[in-house]
Design a protein around this motif. Sequence first.
Motif, PDB file in Angstrom:
ATOM      1  N   LYS A  50       0.850  -1.183   0.000  1.00 53.56           N
ATOM      2  CA  LYS A  50       0.000   0.000   0.000  1.00 53.56           C
ATOM      3  C   LYS A  50       0.889   1.237   0.000  1.00 53.56           C
ATOM      4  O   LYS A  50       1.974   1.224   0.570  1.00 53.56           O
ATOM      5  N   LEU A  60      -7.839   0.283   2.729  1.00 51.49           N
ATOM      6  CA  LEU A  60      -8.031  -1.119   2.383  1.00 51.49           C
ATOM      7  C   LEU A  60      -9.023  -1.171   1.230  1.00 51.49           C
ATOM      8  O   LEU A  60      -9.940  -0.351   1.149  1.00 51.49           O
ATOM      9  N   GLN A  69     -10.931  -5.729   2.620  1.00 46.66           N
ATOM     10  CA  GLN A  69      -9.735  -6.492   2.942  1.00 46.66           C
ATOM     11  C   GLN A  69      -9.597  -6.605   4.454  1.00 46.66           C
ATOM     12  O   GLN A  69      -9.804  -5.641   5.187  1.00 46.66           O
ATOM     13  N   TYR A  70      -9.238  -7.789   4.905  1.00 45.71           N
ATOM     14  CA  TYR A  70      -9.035  -8.146   6.313  1.00 45.71           C
ATOM     15  C   TYR A  70     -10.307  -8.246   7.131  1.00 45.71           C
ATOM     16  O   TYR A  70     -10.255  -8.473   8.321  1.00 45.71           O
ATOM     17  N   VAL A 108      -0.161  -4.717   7.267  1.00 46.10           N
ATOM     18  CA  VAL A 108      -0.098  -4.109   5.937  1.00 46.10           C
ATOM     19  C   VAL A 108       1.268  -3.464   5.790  1.00 46.10           C
ATOM     20  O   VAL A 108       1.696  -2.697   6.655  1.00 46.10           O
TER      21      VAL A 108
END
Length: 134
Positions: A50, A60, A69-70, A108
Amino acid sequence: MTVLKGQLFESVVARQGATVLPGRYGGDEGGDRLAFIVSDHSITLLLGLKVLDANGGFRLGKSDAGYLQYSSAWIRVVIDQLKPDSSTTFEAVKIEEALEAGALVAGVICLNSETQQLSNSATQQVSVHRIAIR
């Protein structure tokens, strides 16, 4: 840019002892990669690469199905994608077990857009932003 970000991510996570999982996992231009680290008491997933915005933040992405995401739903989709492939069944099972046990750590890896660095220059440690899984 996506190819270069992917190559940089692979290089960074390899130095952290992680295994890069095959495929892409959403994000900008659908280019985010995912890596996996097994430790004694947890499983760590590393997502990236990222790019931090001017305020030091990042976003995200969402999957094609609309899962962030996640999120737990996104992680379950990742597990379901990895399970049928014999080369990633081990990782899928470990991720699933860690998720159920509350031992899944989400990180991340980010690139500072101003300095073009991944690491803290003072410590030379890669900056990993941890995220709570909900």
